[in-house]
Design a protein around this motif. Sequence first.
Motif, PDB file in Angstrom:
ATOM      1  N   MET A  87       0.721  -1.343  -0.029  1.00 58.33           N
ATOM      2  CA  MET A  87       0.087  -0.021   0.096  1.00 58.33           C
ATOM      3  C   MET A  87       0.823   1.249  -0.008  1.00 58.33           C
ATOM      4  O   MET A  87       0.629   2.294  -0.712  1.00 58.33           O
ATOM      5  CB  MET A  87      -1.005   0.039   1.399  1.00 58.33           C
ATOM      6  CG  MET A  87      -2.026  -1.081   1.278  1.00 58.33           C
ATOM      7  SD  MET A  87      -3.147  -0.988  -0.238  1.00 58.33           S
ATOM      8  CE  MET A  87      -2.610  -2.121  -1.374  1.00 58.33           C
ATOM      9  N   VAL A  88       2.033   1.243   0.884  1.00 57.85           N
ATOM     10  CA  VAL A  88       2.896   2.369   0.808  1.00 57.85           C
ATOM     11  C   VAL A  88       3.385   2.544  -0.545  1.00 57.85           C
ATOM     12  O   VAL A  88       3.504   3.602  -1.006  1.00 57.85           O
ATOM     13  CB  VAL A  88       3.856   2.501   2.116  1.00 57.85           C
ATOM     14  CG1 VAL A  88       4.887   3.520   1.916  1.00 57.85           C
ATOM     15  CG2 VAL A  88       3.082   2.586   3.245  1.00 57.85           C
ATOM     16  N   GLY A  89       3.959   1.409  -1.068  1.00 52.03           N
ATOM     17  CA  GLY A  89       4.595   1.582  -2.629  1.00 52.03           C
ATOM     18  C   GLY A  89       3.716   2.018  -3.480  1.00 52.03           C
ATOM     19  O   GLY A  89       4.016   2.907  -4.479  1.00 52.03           O
ATOM     20  N   VAL A  90       2.524   1.753  -3.478  1.00 52.12           N
ATOM     21  CA  VAL A  90       1.301   2.107  -4.359  1.00 52.12           C
ATOM     22  C   VAL A  90       1.099   3.374  -4.294  1.00 52.12           C
ATOM     23  O   VAL A  90       0.985   4.353  -5.318  1.00 52.12           O
ATOM     24  CB  VAL A  90       0.186   1.175  -4.501  1.00 52.12           C
ATOM     25  CG1 VAL A  90      -1.009   1.659  -4.983  1.00 52.12           C
ATOM     26  CG2 VAL A  90       0.517  -0.184  -4.852  1.00 52.12           C
ATOM     27  N   GLY A  91       1.098   3.967  -3.243  1.00 51.91           N
ATOM     28  CA  GLY A  91       0.824   5.278  -2.730  1.00 51.91           C
ATOM     29  C   GLY A  91       1.938   6.085  -3.178  1.00 51.91           C
ATOM     30  O   GLY A  91       1.562   7.284  -3.863  1.00 51.91           O
ATOM     31  N   GLN A  92       3.100   5.876  -2.795  1.00 54.29           N
ATOM     32  CA  GLN A  92       4.229   6.637  -3.346  1.00 54.29           C
ATOM     33  C   GLN A  92       4.244   6.579  -4.952  1.00 54.29           C
ATOM     34  O   GLN A  92       4.513   7.677  -5.627  1.00 54.29           O
ATOM     35  CB  GLN A  92       5.367   6.059  -2.783  1.00 54.29           C
ATOM     36  CG  GLN A  92       5.580   6.539  -1.330  1.00 54.29           C
ATOM     37  CD  GLN A  92       6.595   5.788  -0.606  1.00 54.29           C
ATOM     38  OE1 GLN A  92       7.506   5.128  -1.370  1.00 54.29           O
ATOM     39  NE2 GLN A  92       7.241   6.239   0.560  1.00 54.29           N
ATOM     40  N   GLY A  93       3.771   5.481  -5.668  1.00 54.86           N
ATOM     41  CA  GLY A  93       3.819   5.604  -7.009  1.00 54.86           C
ATOM     42  C   GLY A  93       2.727   6.408  -7.536  1.00 54.86           C
ATOM     43  O   GLY A  93       3.110   7.033  -8.523  1.00 54.86           O
ATOM     44  N   ALA A  94       1.466   6.664  -6.861  1.00 57.57           N
ATOM     45  CA  ALA A  94       0.822   7.286  -7.367  1.00 57.57           C
ATOM     46  C   ALA A  94       1.181   9.013  -7.258  1.00 57.57           C
ATOM     47  O   ALA A  94       0.589   9.781  -8.133  1.00 57.57           O
ATOM     48  CB  ALA A  94      -0.602   7.219  -6.484  1.00 57.57           C
ATOM     49  N   GLN A  95       1.891   9.184  -6.128  1.00 60.14           N
ATOM     50  CA  GLN A  95       2.285  10.276  -6.045  1.00 60.14           C
ATOM     51  C   GLN A  95       2.963  10.976  -7.011  1.00 60.14           C
ATOM     52  O   GLN A  95       3.025  11.846  -7.777  1.00 60.14           O
ATOM     53  CB  GLN A  95       3.015  10.633  -4.775  1.00 60.14           C
ATOM     54  CG  GLN A  95       2.107  10.894  -3.405  1.00 60.14           C
ATOM     55  CD  GLN A  95       2.784  11.009  -2.161  1.00 60.14           C
ATOM     56  OE1 GLN A  95       3.776  10.002  -1.876  1.00 60.14           O
ATOM     57  NE2 GLN A  95       2.684  11.902  -1.577  1.00 60.14           N
ATOM     58  N   LYS A  96       4.193   9.994  -7.467  1.00 61.25           N
ATOM     59  CA  LYS A  96       5.062  10.273  -8.523  1.00 61.25           C
ATOM     60  C   LYS A  96       4.421  10.363 -10.033  1.00 61.25           C
ATOM     61  O   LYS A  96       4.766  11.266 -10.720  1.00 61.25           O
ATOM     62  CB  LYS A  96       5.977   9.050  -8.738  1.00 61.25           C
ATOM     63  CG  LYS A  96       7.161   9.080  -7.440  1.00 61.25           C
ATOM     64  CD  LYS A  96       8.041   7.582  -7.493  1.00 61.25           C
ATOM     65  CE  LYS A  96       8.820   7.603  -6.176  1.00 61.25           C
ATOM     66  NZ  LYS A  96       9.645   6.409  -6.380  1.00 61.25           N
ATOM     67  N   TYR A  97       3.350   9.485 -10.051  1.00 60.64           N
ATOM     68  CA  TYR A  97       2.860   9.640 -11.394  1.00 60.64           C
ATOM     69  C   TYR A  97       2.003  11.000 -11.441  1.00 60.64           C
ATOM     70  O   TYR A  97       2.026  11.598 -12.462  1.00 60.64           O
ATOM     71  CB  TYR A  97       1.755   8.392 -11.669  1.00 60.64           C
ATOM     72  CG  TYR A  97       0.746   8.446 -12.686  1.00 60.64           C
ATOM     73  CD1 TYR A  97       1.437   8.145 -13.989  1.00 60.64           C
ATOM     74  CD2 TYR A  97      -0.254   8.683 -12.698  1.00 60.64           C
ATOM     75  CE1 TYR A  97       0.667   7.868 -15.352  1.00 60.64           C
ATOM     76  CE2 TYR A  97      -1.307   8.634 -13.855  1.00 60.64           C
ATOM     77  CZ  TYR A  97      -0.586   8.314 -14.917  1.00 60.64           C
ATOM     78  OH  TYR A  97      -1.249   8.172 -16.201  1.00 60.64           O
ATOM     79  N   ALA A  98       1.296  11.460 -10.457  1.00 66.37           N
ATOM     80  CA  ALA A  98       0.705  12.694 -10.591  1.00 66.37           C
ATOM     81  C   ALA A  98       1.662  13.761 -10.664  1.00 66.37           C
ATOM     82  O   ALA A  98       1.516  14.861 -11.557  1.00 66.37           O
ATOM     83  CB  ALA A  98      -0.273  12.988  -9.146  1.00 66.37           C
TER      84      ALA A  98
END
Length: 408
Positions: A38-49
């Motif tokens: 979940m933390v990895g996906v959340g950080q990935g979403a931040q980078k993508y945005a």
Amino acid sequence: MDTWESLRMAGKTLAANRLRSTLTMLGIIIGNASVILMVGVGQGAQKYAAQQFQSLGTDVIFVITGTDNARRNVIAPPNRLVLADADAIATQVPTVRSVAPQINGSELAIAGNNTKRATLIGTTASYTVVRNADVSSGRFFNEEDTKRNARVIALGAAIAKDLFPQGSALGQTVRMRGTSYEVIGIMAEKGAFLGTNQDDTIFMPITTMSSRLTGKTSPYGVAVAVINVSATSNDNVSAAQFQIANLLRLRHRTSDINADDTFTIRTQQDALEIVGNITSALTIMLAAIAGISLLVGGIGIMNIMLVSVTERTSEIGLRKAIGASPSDILTQFTIEAVILSLLGGAIGTGIGVGGILLIAAVSPLQAGVSIGAICLAVGVSGGIGLFFGIFPARQAAKLDPIVALRSI
């Protein structure tokens, strides 16, 4: 008994009951994997945005009609931004490089037997510069097209394929509301942005759109939804924002000097911070929800260890009878609980990291492995094992050897 001997005995005991040990670790495994994932996906979403916003250009400023309060006021709608405001910004603000006013709409586009509902943007030739939009083939409309209300359009990459699946769209015509428009350009692919597919967009001169599709919606000229502005440099974004605000206040100010602004100015950094705050909150929430399974796993360890104490009553009595101290018994059972937690944490970490790598491979999210999340998850799982293992271990250490031996 030394610590090494306690470790050896704990390992033998857990190995002798492999199935029970595996089931005991399951909660910790799932908890660790979930937290890391979940933390990895959340950080990935931040980078993508962040990448999506940066694709707009790092020096972009958005001037939007009305404030949040004014837009909620249905009875007295805000004064609209108009095309003349964009011209004033372009000519009177020295820290501005390019200005691209924009009208938004949605129309049914028809090409032969193919139809497609598309987002429609009326703008000027500067749009490609301000919004970092590239043309893959053909050209974007120019200032001359805008001045003469030319019936020309540029198609997004996706809608070009939908309307003209058999060949090139360049030079073809698209009908909207009974009027034909010539396709003079195909935009490069940009993908989705904030839930909107930018490749499903049709671009046309703002004057053409206002005269043929939207009409004149303001008594002061052609009303626009957004004025896209690019500053001369990243360092001048704040200065440009300040100068634009002062200019528009002079142009829109009523006789009341305390009147509210009739516009809102947002920079790319403002939008990025808002999205970053939202994704950070979602990441924390998801990690907290996933962390509940760690707590459940700790309770499972305590449960199984209590059962183990009951099953091994005779063993505990025998060991005490031959000289084992309560601290020796306490140490052994505590070590067993910690081993289960740390081993489950290590396995869960491997599964979580594997899941992150899989998501990064099959989705646009650049999910990354967070070292902090790994350390936190493994540390918490080890702490949970120690915390929930203390009570069963103390129960074992308190057993009366005489009572325990009677159970043999």
